[in-house]
Design a protein around this motif. Structure first.
Motif, PDB file in Angstrom:
ATOM      1  N   SER A   5      -3.752   6.824  -9.400  1.00  0.00           N
ATOM      2  CA  SER A   5      -2.457   7.423  -9.765  1.00  0.00           C
ATOM      3  C   SER A   5      -2.204   8.749  -9.045  1.00  0.00           C
ATOM      4  O   SER A   5      -1.055   9.167  -8.878  1.00  0.00           O
ATOM      5  CB  SER A   5      -2.386   7.637 -11.279  1.00  0.00           C
ATOM      6  OG  SER A   5      -3.421   8.498 -11.714  1.00  0.00           O
ATOM      7  N   GLU A   6      -3.297   9.419  -8.602  1.00  0.00           N
ATOM      8  CA  GLU A   6      -3.137  10.680  -7.888  1.00  0.00           C
ATOM      9  C   GLU A   6      -2.631  10.453  -6.468  1.00  0.00           C
ATOM     10  O   GLU A   6      -1.953  11.307  -5.894  1.00  0.00           O
ATOM     11  CB  GLU A   6      -4.468  11.437  -7.849  1.00  0.00           C
ATOM     12  CG  GLU A   6      -4.998  11.850  -9.215  1.00  0.00           C
ATOM     13  CD  GLU A   6      -4.072  12.847  -9.890  1.00  0.00           C
ATOM     14  OE1 GLU A   6      -3.525  13.723  -9.180  1.00  0.00           O
ATOM     15  OE2 GLU A   6      -3.896  12.751 -11.124  1.00  0.00           O
ATOM     16  N   LYS A   7      -2.937   9.306  -5.888  1.00  0.00           N
ATOM     17  CA  LYS A   7      -2.520   8.997  -4.530  1.00  0.00           C
ATOM     18  C   LYS A   7      -1.214   8.212  -4.478  1.00  0.00           C
ATOM     19  O   LYS A   7      -0.424   8.350  -3.542  1.00  0.00           O
ATOM     20  CB  LYS A   7      -3.601   8.183  -3.810  1.00  0.00           C
ATOM     21  CG  LYS A   7      -4.892   8.925  -3.531  1.00  0.00           C
ATOM     22  CD  LYS A   7      -5.860   8.013  -2.778  1.00  0.00           C
ATOM     23  CE  LYS A   7      -7.146   8.709  -2.416  1.00  0.00           C
ATOM     24  NZ  LYS A   7      -8.065   7.783  -1.681  1.00  0.00           N
ATOM     25  N   CYS A   8      -0.986   7.357  -5.477  1.00  0.00           N
ATOM     26  CA  CYS A   8       0.152   6.424  -5.451  1.00  0.00           C
ATOM     27  C   CYS A   8       1.491   7.161  -5.320  1.00  0.00           C
ATOM     28  O   CYS A   8       1.755   8.143  -6.009  1.00  0.00           O
ATOM     29  CB  CYS A   8       0.152   5.580  -6.723  1.00  0.00           C
ATOM     30  SG  CYS A   8       1.501   4.380  -6.815  1.00  0.00           S
ATOM     31  N   ILE A   9       2.334   6.656  -4.413  1.00  0.00           N
ATOM     32  CA  ILE A   9       3.663   7.242  -4.204  1.00  0.00           C
ATOM     33  C   ILE A   9       4.761   6.291  -4.693  1.00  0.00           C
ATOM     34  O   ILE A   9       5.934   6.498  -4.413  1.00  0.00           O
ATOM     35  CB  ILE A   9       3.890   7.578  -2.718  1.00  0.00           C
ATOM     36  CG1 ILE A   9       3.734   6.325  -1.845  1.00  0.00           C
ATOM     37  CG2 ILE A   9       2.945   8.685  -2.271  1.00  0.00           C
ATOM     38  CD1 ILE A   9       4.079   6.538  -0.382  1.00  0.00           C
ATOM     39  N   SER A  10       4.323   5.241  -5.424  1.00  0.00           N
ATOM     40  CA  SER A  10       5.263   4.289  -6.022  1.00  0.00           C
ATOM     41  C   SER A  10       6.213   3.667  -4.996  1.00  0.00           C
ATOM     42  O   SER A  10       7.401   3.492  -5.248  1.00  0.00           O
ATOM     43  CB  SER A  10       6.076   4.973  -7.138  1.00  0.00           C
ATOM     44  OG  SER A  10       6.697   4.010  -7.957  1.00  0.00           O
ATOM     45  N   CYS A  11       5.655   3.279  -3.859  1.00  0.00           N
ATOM     46  CA  CYS A  11       6.482   2.655  -2.815  1.00  0.00           C
ATOM     47  C   CYS A  11       6.707   1.168  -3.083  1.00  0.00           C
ATOM     48  O   CYS A  11       7.572   0.541  -2.466  1.00  0.00           O
ATOM     49  CB  CYS A  11       5.828   2.838  -1.448  1.00  0.00           C
ATOM     50  SG  CYS A  11       4.259   1.968  -1.254  1.00  0.00           S
ATOM     51  N   CYS A  43      -4.506  -7.748  -2.888  1.00  0.00           N
ATOM     52  CA  CYS A  43      -3.722  -6.515  -2.729  1.00  0.00           C
ATOM     53  C   CYS A  43      -4.454  -5.497  -1.854  1.00  0.00           C
ATOM     54  O   CYS A  43      -3.827  -4.756  -1.087  1.00  0.00           O
ATOM     55  CB  CYS A  43      -3.390  -5.914  -4.093  1.00  0.00           C
ATOM     56  SG  CYS A  43      -4.837  -5.508  -5.107  1.00  0.00           S
ATOM     57  N   LEU A  44      -5.781  -5.470  -1.951  1.00  0.00           N
ATOM     58  CA  LEU A  44      -6.568  -4.541  -1.139  1.00  0.00           C
ATOM     59  C   LEU A  44      -6.686  -5.031   0.301  1.00  0.00           C
ATOM     60  O   LEU A  44      -6.480  -4.271   1.245  1.00  0.00           O
ATOM     61  CB  LEU A  44      -7.956  -4.364  -1.750  1.00  0.00           C
ATOM     62  CG  LEU A  44      -8.917  -3.436  -1.011  1.00  0.00           C
ATOM     63  CD1 LEU A  44      -8.347  -2.030  -0.952  1.00  0.00           C
ATOM     64  CD2 LEU A  44     -10.280  -3.435  -1.690  1.00  0.00           C
ATOM     65  N   ARG A  45      -7.006  -6.330   0.462  1.00  0.00           N
ATOM     66  CA  ARG A  45      -7.188  -6.879   1.812  1.00  0.00           C
ATOM     67  C   ARG A  45      -5.891  -6.915   2.605  1.00  0.00           C
ATOM     68  O   ARG A  45      -5.905  -6.894   3.840  1.00  0.00           O
ATOM     69  CB  ARG A  45      -7.772  -8.289   1.736  1.00  0.00           C
ATOM     70  CG  ARG A  45      -9.212  -8.331   1.259  1.00  0.00           C
ATOM     71  CD  ARG A  45      -9.846  -9.679   1.560  1.00  0.00           C
ATOM     72  NE  ARG A  45      -9.115 -10.776   0.946  1.00  0.00           N
ATOM     73  CZ  ARG A  45      -9.305 -11.190  -0.302  1.00  0.00           C
ATOM     74  NH1 ARG A  45     -10.192 -10.585  -1.066  1.00  0.00           N
ATOM     75  NH2 ARG A  45      -8.622 -12.208  -0.783  1.00  0.00           N
ATOM     76  N   VAL A  48      -1.616  -2.941   2.724  1.00  0.00           N
ATOM     77  CA  VAL A  48      -0.213  -2.526   2.790  1.00  0.00           C
ATOM     78  C   VAL A  48       0.033  -1.161   2.155  1.00  0.00           C
ATOM     79  O   VAL A  48       1.119  -0.604   2.296  1.00  0.00           O
ATOM     80  CB  VAL A  48       0.701  -3.568   2.109  1.00  0.00           C
ATOM     81  CG1 VAL A  48       0.681  -4.870   2.885  1.00  0.00           C
ATOM     82  CG2 VAL A  48       0.289  -3.786   0.659  1.00  0.00           C
ATOM     83  N   CYS A  49      -0.965  -0.637   1.453  1.00  0.00           N
ATOM     84  CA  CYS A  49      -0.760   0.660   0.802  1.00  0.00           C
ATOM     85  C   CYS A  49      -0.839   1.777   1.851  1.00  0.00           C
ATOM     86  O   CYS A  49      -1.877   1.969   2.497  1.00  0.00           O
ATOM     87  CB  CYS A  49      -1.820   0.888  -0.277  1.00  0.00           C
ATOM     88  SG  CYS A  49      -1.604   2.466  -1.144  1.00  0.00           S
ATOM     89  N   PRO A  50       0.226   2.539   2.023  1.00  0.00           N
ATOM     90  CA  PRO A  50       0.245   3.582   3.066  1.00  0.00           C
ATOM     91  C   PRO A  50      -0.640   4.780   2.751  1.00  0.00           C
ATOM     92  O   PRO A  50      -0.930   5.588   3.645  1.00  0.00           O
ATOM     93  CB  PRO A  50       1.717   3.984   3.125  1.00  0.00           C
ATOM     94  CG  PRO A  50       2.243   3.700   1.762  1.00  0.00           C
ATOM     95  CD  PRO A  50       1.518   2.453   1.313  1.00  0.00           C
ATOM     96  N   VAL A  51      -1.088   4.887   1.496  1.00  0.00           N
ATOM     97  CA  VAL A  51      -1.902   6.051   1.125  1.00  0.00           C
ATOM     98  C   VAL A  51      -3.291   5.636   0.616  1.00  0.00           C
ATOM     99  O   VAL A  51      -4.013   6.451   0.048  1.00  0.00           O
ATOM    100  CB  VAL A  51      -1.176   6.899   0.044  1.00  0.00           C
ATOM    101  CG1 VAL A  51       0.072   7.542   0.621  1.00  0.00           C
ATOM    102  CG2 VAL A  51      -0.827   6.051  -1.174  1.00  0.00           C
ATOM    103  N   ASP A  52      -3.648   4.378   0.814  1.00  0.00           N
ATOM    104  CA  ASP A  52      -4.966   3.862   0.411  1.00  0.00           C
ATOM    105  C   ASP A  52      -5.273   4.140  -1.057  1.00  0.00           C
ATOM    106  O   ASP A  52      -6.378   4.579  -1.411  1.00  0.00           O
ATOM    107  CB  ASP A  52      -6.073   4.461   1.288  1.00  0.00           C
ATOM    108  CG  ASP A  52      -5.969   4.013   2.741  1.00  0.00           C
ATOM    109  OD1 ASP A  52      -5.557   2.856   2.964  1.00  0.00           O
ATOM    110  OD2 ASP A  52      -6.268   4.820   3.634  1.00  0.00           O
ATOM    111  N   ALA A  53      -4.295   3.849  -1.908  1.00  0.00           N
ATOM    112  CA  ALA A  53      -4.489   4.108  -3.338  1.00  0.00           C
ATOM    113  C   ALA A  53      -5.171   2.953  -4.065  1.00  0.00           C
ATOM    114  O   ALA A  53      -5.663   3.125  -5.179  1.00  0.00           O
ATOM    115  CB  ALA A  53      -3.134   4.405  -3.991  1.00  0.00           C
ATOM    116  N   ILE A  54      -5.202   1.767  -3.458  1.00  0.00           N
ATOM    117  CA  ILE A  54      -5.790   0.602  -4.104  1.00  0.00           C
ATOM    118  C   ILE A  54      -7.300   0.576  -3.850  1.00  0.00           C
ATOM    119  O   ILE A  54      -7.745   0.768  -2.723  1.00  0.00           O
ATOM    120  CB  ILE A  54      -5.157  -0.702  -3.579  1.00  0.00           C
ATOM    121  CG1 ILE A  54      -3.640  -0.673  -3.805  1.00  0.00           C
ATOM    122  CG2 ILE A  54      -5.763  -1.914  -4.268  1.00  0.00           C
ATOM    123  CD1 ILE A  54      -2.909  -1.834  -3.163  1.00  0.00           C
TER     124      ILE A  54
END
Length: 240
Positions: A5-11, A43-45, A48-54
């Motif tokens: 939650s500290e990294k997630c930007i809710s994209c 979701c990890l493989r 697609v997460c631009p901030v590596d939150a997963i």
């Protein structure tokens, strides 16, 4: 799987990659429903997460939750079997292994699918029924390792509420048991809270026909035949 939650930007880039539709948007971040997540890792493989939150926390790798990945991520091996996937090789390579001889049928019940999944408790409804009829569950199948009492078909209590993408229950019956097994399984399958795909493996008769098709038709079971030909994957079959 979890989302930091500290990294997630809710994209919301990860939402469409969840095979179980369990990633949802909150007030300021995105989260994964831990009870519904089957640890498939898509979701990890997907990266697609631009901030590596997963990420996958260490507790997801601990038993009994670890069985989720074993049944949902084909890259994860089942303990003791040294193989990934949801079933055994036997039904797919019967042309060379001879696991199911003439006069016998192999049956496979696949519980769950992407988007639905299954709880192990749903599989137990069927294993208890089969074992009460003295039908042997395939031991080289990952589901067998979840049984606390193979004779009674009872699953280990700690795994009952674990959710997996899908699991294949395999067993063998004699030809003369077909009608009884079909009529016994249909009522209990209607009580199972997931989708179930029912497969039957059989040898061709010596004249090239499949007599079981007529038998299933008489029982009111529609047949959708398919075949897999595995070239050079085993040894020549020795006729009985």
């Amino acid at each position: 799987m979890k989302i930091d939650s500290e990294k997630c930007i809710s994209c919301l880039e990860c939402v469409d990659y969840c095979t179980m539709n369990c990633i949802s948007e909150g007030d300021e971040t995105v989260s994964i429903d831990q009870d519904e997540c089957v640890e498939c890792g898509v979701c990890l493989r997907a990266n697609v997460c631009p901030v590596d939150a997963i990420y996958m926390p260490e507790d997801s790798k601990q038993y009994p939750r670890s069985i989720r990945a074993a049944f949902s991520d084909p890259g994860v091996e089942h303990p003791g079997l040294q193989q990934g996937g949801r079933g055994t090789e036997e039904m797919k390579t019967n042309d060379v292994t001879g696991r199911y001889r003439r006069g016998e049928y192999g049956m496979a019940l696949e519980f769950g699918r992407p988007g639905t999944g299954t709880r192990i408790a749903e599989i137990e409804k069927v294993t208890k029924l089969l074992c009460s009829k003295n039908i042997h569950i395939e031991e080289a199948n990952p589901v067998y390792s979840l049984l606390a009492d193979p004779k009674a078909g009872k699953m280990k209590p700690e795994v009952l509420q674990e959710k997996v993408m899908s699991a294949i229950l395999e067993f063998k019956i004699r030809e003369d048991q077909l009608e009884e097994v079909v009529k016994t399984l249909i009522p209990v399958l209607k009580q199972v809270d997931t989708v179930v795909s029912w497969g039957l493996a059989t040898r061709f008769a010596k004249d090239g026909t499949l007599p079981v098709r007529a038998k299933l038709k008489d029982l009111g079971i529609p047949v959708r035949p398919n075949a897999k030909i595995n070239m050079g994957l085993g040894r020549p079959l020795i006729e009985e």
